[in-house]
Enzyme design. Structure first.
Site, PDB file in Angstrom:
ATOM      1  N   TYR A  56       0.816  -1.221   0.000  1.00 45.20           N
ATOM      2  CA  TYR A  56       0.000   0.000   0.000  1.00 45.20           C
ATOM      3  C   TYR A  56       0.851   1.273   0.000  1.00 45.20           C
ATOM      4  O   TYR A  56       0.642   2.195   0.808  1.00 45.20           O
ATOM      5  CB  TYR A  56      -0.935   0.040   1.215  1.00 45.20           C
ATOM      6  CG  TYR A  56      -2.098  -0.931   1.187  1.00 45.20           C
ATOM      7  CD1 TYR A  56      -2.305  -1.818   0.143  1.00 45.20           C
ATOM      8  CD2 TYR A  56      -3.017  -0.957   2.232  1.00 45.20           C
ATOM      9  CE1 TYR A  56      -3.369  -2.707   0.138  1.00 45.20           C
ATOM     10  CE2 TYR A  56      -4.086  -1.831   2.235  1.00 45.20           C
ATOM     11  CZ  TYR A  56      -4.254  -2.708   1.183  1.00 45.20           C
ATOM     12  OH  TYR A  56      -5.313  -3.573   1.199  1.00 45.20           O
ATOM     13  N   SER A 191     -13.244  -3.465   0.609  1.00 46.41           N
ATOM     14  CA  SER A 191     -13.956  -2.687  -0.417  1.00 46.41           C
ATOM     15  C   SER A 191     -15.469  -2.628  -0.156  1.00 46.41           C
ATOM     16  O   SER A 191     -16.262  -2.842  -1.084  1.00 46.41           O
ATOM     17  CB  SER A 191     -13.693  -3.262  -1.815  1.00 46.41           C
ATOM     18  OG  SER A 191     -12.326  -3.508  -2.020  1.00 46.41           O
ATOM     19  N   PRO A 192     -15.892  -2.347   1.073  1.00 45.66           N
ATOM     20  CA  PRO A 192     -17.325  -2.418   1.408  1.00 45.66           C
ATOM     21  C   PRO A 192     -18.174  -1.385   0.695  1.00 45.66           C
ATOM     22  O   PRO A 192     -19.383  -1.565   0.561  1.00 45.66           O
ATOM     23  CB  PRO A 192     -17.348  -2.182   2.921  1.00 45.66           C
ATOM     24  CG  PRO A 192     -16.102  -1.388   3.188  1.00 45.66           C
ATOM     25  CD  PRO A 192     -15.081  -1.921   2.234  1.00 45.66           C
ATOM     26  N   LEU A 193     -17.538  -0.294   0.225  1.00 50.86           N
ATOM     27  CA  LEU A 193     -18.299   0.734  -0.502  1.00 50.86           C
ATOM     28  C   LEU A 193     -18.086   0.596  -2.000  1.00 50.86           C
ATOM     29  O   LEU A 193     -18.355   1.536  -2.763  1.00 50.86           O
ATOM     30  CB  LEU A 193     -17.864   2.138  -0.019  1.00 50.86           C
ATOM     31  CG  LEU A 193     -17.919   2.354   1.495  1.00 50.86           C
ATOM     32  CD1 LEU A 193     -17.449   3.758   1.865  1.00 50.86           C
ATOM     33  CD2 LEU A 193     -19.334   2.100   2.034  1.00 50.86           C
ATOM     34  N   GLY A 196     -16.308   3.365  -3.616  1.00 56.02           N
ATOM     35  CA  GLY A 196     -16.926   4.678  -3.796  1.00 56.02           C
ATOM     36  C   GLY A 196     -18.249   4.638  -4.542  1.00 56.02           C
ATOM     37  O   GLY A 196     -19.032   5.583  -4.466  1.00 56.02           O
TER      38      GLY A 196
HETATM   39  N1  LIG Z   1      -7.005  -7.501   0.520  1.00 61.22           N
HETATM   40  C1  LIG Z   1      -7.192  -6.832  -0.597  1.00 61.22           C
HETATM   41  O1  LIG Z   1      -6.844  -7.280  -1.699  1.00 61.22           O
HETATM   42  C2  LIG Z   1      -7.849  -5.482  -0.516  1.00 61.22           C
HETATM   43  C3  LIG Z   1      -8.314  -4.847  -1.674  1.00 61.22           C
HETATM   44  C4  LIG Z   1      -8.953  -3.620  -1.531  1.00 61.22           C
HETATM   45  C5  LIG Z   1      -9.121  -3.059  -0.272  1.00 61.22           C
HETATM   46  N2  LIG Z   1      -8.634  -3.690   0.847  1.00 61.22           N
HETATM   47  C6  LIG Z   1      -8.798  -3.127   2.210  1.00 61.22           C
HETATM   48  O2  LIG Z   1     -10.135  -2.707   2.371  1.00 61.22           O
HETATM   49  C7  LIG Z   1     -10.163  -1.313   2.684  1.00 61.22           C
HETATM   50  C8  LIG Z   1     -11.396  -0.670   2.089  1.00 61.22           C
HETATM   51  O3  LIG Z   1     -11.357  -0.716   0.675  1.00 61.22           O
HETATM   52  P1  LIG Z   1     -11.062   0.592  -0.195  1.00 61.22           P
HETATM   53  O4  LIG Z   1     -10.480   1.613   0.702  1.00 61.22           O
HETATM   54  O5  LIG Z   1     -10.316   0.185  -1.379  1.00 61.22           O
HETATM   55  O6  LIG Z   1     -12.528   1.001  -0.703  1.00 61.22           O
HETATM   56  P2  LIG Z   1     -13.924   1.351   0.017  1.00 61.22           P
HETATM   57  O7  LIG Z   1     -13.793   1.276   1.492  1.00 61.22           O
HETATM   58  O8  LIG Z   1     -14.945   0.522  -0.642  1.00 61.22           O
HETATM   59  O9  LIG Z   1     -14.124   2.857  -0.440  1.00 61.22           O
HETATM   60  C9  LIG Z   1     -13.310   3.859   0.106  1.00 61.22           C
HETATM   61  C10 LIG Z   1     -13.506   5.173  -0.634  1.00 61.22           C
HETATM   62  O10 LIG Z   1     -14.868   5.585  -0.585  1.00 61.22           O
HETATM   63  C11 LIG Z   1     -14.926   7.001  -0.407  1.00 61.22           C
HETATM   64  N3  LIG Z   1     -15.562   7.242   0.907  1.00 61.22           N
HETATM   65  C12 LIG Z   1     -15.349   6.551   2.050  1.00 61.22           C
HETATM   66  N4  LIG Z   1     -16.081   7.061   3.057  1.00 61.22           N
HETATM   67  C13 LIG Z   1     -16.772   8.088   2.554  1.00 61.22           C
HETATM   68  C14 LIG Z   1     -17.688   9.008   3.130  1.00 61.22           C
HETATM   69  N5  LIG Z   1     -18.034   8.950   4.415  1.00 61.22           N
HETATM   70  N6  LIG Z   1     -18.221   9.949   2.308  1.00 61.22           N
HETATM   71  C15 LIG Z   1     -17.886  10.008   1.006  1.00 61.22           C
HETATM   72  N7  LIG Z   1     -17.003   9.160   0.413  1.00 61.22           N
HETATM   73  C16 LIG Z   1     -16.453   8.208   1.182  1.00 61.22           C
HETATM   74  C17 LIG Z   1     -13.501   7.520  -0.391  1.00 61.22           C
HETATM   75  O11 LIG Z   1     -13.051   7.871  -1.696  1.00 61.22           O
HETATM   76  P3  LIG Z   1     -13.519   9.221  -2.457  1.00 61.22           P
HETATM   77  O12 LIG Z   1     -13.840  10.244  -1.413  1.00 61.22           O
HETATM   78  O13 LIG Z   1     -12.382   9.594  -3.333  1.00 61.22           O
HETATM   79  O14 LIG Z   1     -14.691   8.751  -3.261  1.00 61.22           O
HETATM   80  C18 LIG Z   1     -12.714   6.291   0.022  1.00 61.22           C
HETATM   81  O15 LIG Z   1     -11.402   6.314  -0.449  1.00 61.22           O
HETATM   82  C19 LIG Z   1      -8.837  -0.790   2.100  1.00 61.22           C
HETATM   83  O16 LIG Z   1      -8.503   0.481   2.594  1.00 61.22           O
HETATM   84  C20 LIG Z   1      -7.917  -1.907   2.484  1.00 61.22           C
HETATM   85  O17 LIG Z   1      -7.579  -1.834   3.846  1.00 61.22           O
HETATM   86  C21 LIG Z   1      -8.021  -4.898   0.721  1.00 61.22           C
END
Ligand SMILES: NC(=O)c1ccc[n+]([C@@H]2O[C@H](COP(=O)([O-])OP(=O)(O)OC[C@H]3O[C@@H](n4cnc5c(N)ncnc54)[C@H](OP(=O)(O)O)[C@@H]3O)[C@@H](O)[C@H]2O)c1
Length: 303
Positions: A56, A191-193, A196
């Site tokens: 990361y 990636s729960p959201l 985005g």
């Molecule tokens: N093991 C794996 O292969 C793998 C892969 C992916 C992720 N992960 C883990 O899972 C975590 C979560 O996934 P992710 O961060 O990729 O995606 P995510 O949680 O699905 O989405 C995060 C994005 O959504 C937007 N967001 C979040 N909260 C918000 C709010 N309150 N209001 C408005 N926009 C909001 C932000 O981007 P914007 O504001 O730019 O829209 C943020 O960067 C990662 O950080 C990582 O720790 C693991």
């Protein structure tokens, strides 16, 4: 903040976890001060689990800076070895991660993904060795299927799986989820959201900047993006009726299942974290769950 036990006998961790990928700038620029303030906001709001990875970019180093001066003891710190899983690569990776994170151990060390180039028995032996040495308290895997988890478990038991799981990505429900539940392997949903899409704030013609990984992803372009945003809009209406935001609905929907130990939500600033915390502490009724199913089934899946 609700807590759930990791695996059958692990620590109790907060049901909302802090996903530390976006603070690395991979989803658009985040300055260092904001990154650190975001980690602090997560901890102050009761989030105990922080998830980062070797792969990361600057994330581990930023988390390390944020955890200095008394914060380390308050968190369940999870990181991952990324890409290369030989005995030597795993050992080098954890030493590097511990340096970046400014700590002498992590709480959960995960294999980031399956790589057939490296025999899993050797990788799991190396992970178990690190556990016995106290460099990590627990072992986990990420993005493994059931067969891969079964093979890995033959060498060393592990406490968690980190799969992609959200309202639009439900592949794990058929066999991975029931397997983990039966085996007492805790699910940390990533990636729960849907990165985005499930924030409900994007318009179909939105252009992500070049330094944002989403500018390269097909799901954020054209027809596929438009269709998913339409679903998100319908889900938002249900959320509003429940006095929730779409983001909170997306998190709480994952927590409807006891097999999900923690939802790892990415955030780029303290205000985003504050909204996530409202994703726990309540339950959807059967009628609301059925209505959500109706929206999700209303169009053919495209991925
Ligand atoms: N093991 C794996 O292969 C793998 C892969 C992916 C992720 N992960 C883990 O899972 C975590 C979560 O996934 P992710 O961060 O990729 O995606 P995510 O949680 O699905 O989405 C995060 C994005 O959504 C937007 N967001 C979040 N909260 C918000 C709010 N309150 N209001 C408005 N926009 C909001 C932000 O981007 P914007 O504001 O730019 O829209 C943020 O960067 C990662 O950080 C990582 O720790 C693991």
């Amino acid at each position: 903040m609700e807590k759930r036990q990791l695996g059958r006998d692990g620590d109790f961790v907060s049901t909302i976890g802090f996903g530390a990928w976006p603070i690395s700038g991979a989803m658009g620029t985040v300055d260092e001060q904001t990154a650190i303030a975001t980690v602090h906001a997560a901890i102050d709001s009761g989030i105990t689990l922080i998830d980062t990875a070797q792969g990361y970019r600057t994330s581990e180093a930023l988390v390390g800076k944020a955890l200095k001066e008394g914060h380390r003891e308050r968190v369940f710190l999870a990181t991952k070895v990324t890409g290369r899983y030989s005995r030597q690569a795993i050992r080098e990776a954890i030493e590097n991660s511990l340096r970046n994170l400014q700590t002498d151990h992590v709480d959960l060390y995960q294999i980031h993904g399956w790589n057939p180039q490296y025999p899993i028995d050797e990788s799991m032996e190396a992970m178990e060795q690190l556990r016995q040495e106290g460099k990590t308290r627990y072992i986990g895997v990420s993005n493994f299927n059931v067969g891969q988890m079964k093979t890995a478990a033959q060498t060393a038991p592990f406490h968690s799986l980190q799969p992609r799981y959200n309202l639009l990505d439900r592949e794990i429900e058929s066999d991975i989820l029931p397997y983990c539940e039966a085996e007492g392997i805790g699910i940390l949903a990533h990636s729960p959201l849907a990165k985005g899409v499930l924030t409900g704030k994007y318009a179909p013609d939105h252009q992500f900047p070049q330094n944002d990984e989403r500018s390269q992803m097909s799901r954020f372009q054209g027809e596929e993006f438009r269709r998913n945003l339409e679903k998100a809009e319908k889900l938002k209406t249900i959320a509003q009726r429940c006095n929730l935001t779409l983001i909170q609905l997306a998190i709480g929907w994952l927590l409807r299942l006891s097999a999900v130990t923690c939802v790892l939500v990415g955030a780029k600033n303290p205000a985003q974290v504050a909204e996530h915390v409202g994703g726990q502490g309540w339950q959807l009724s059967d009628e609301e769950l059925q209505e959500i199913e109706g929206v999700l089934a209303s169009e053919p899946k495209t991925y």
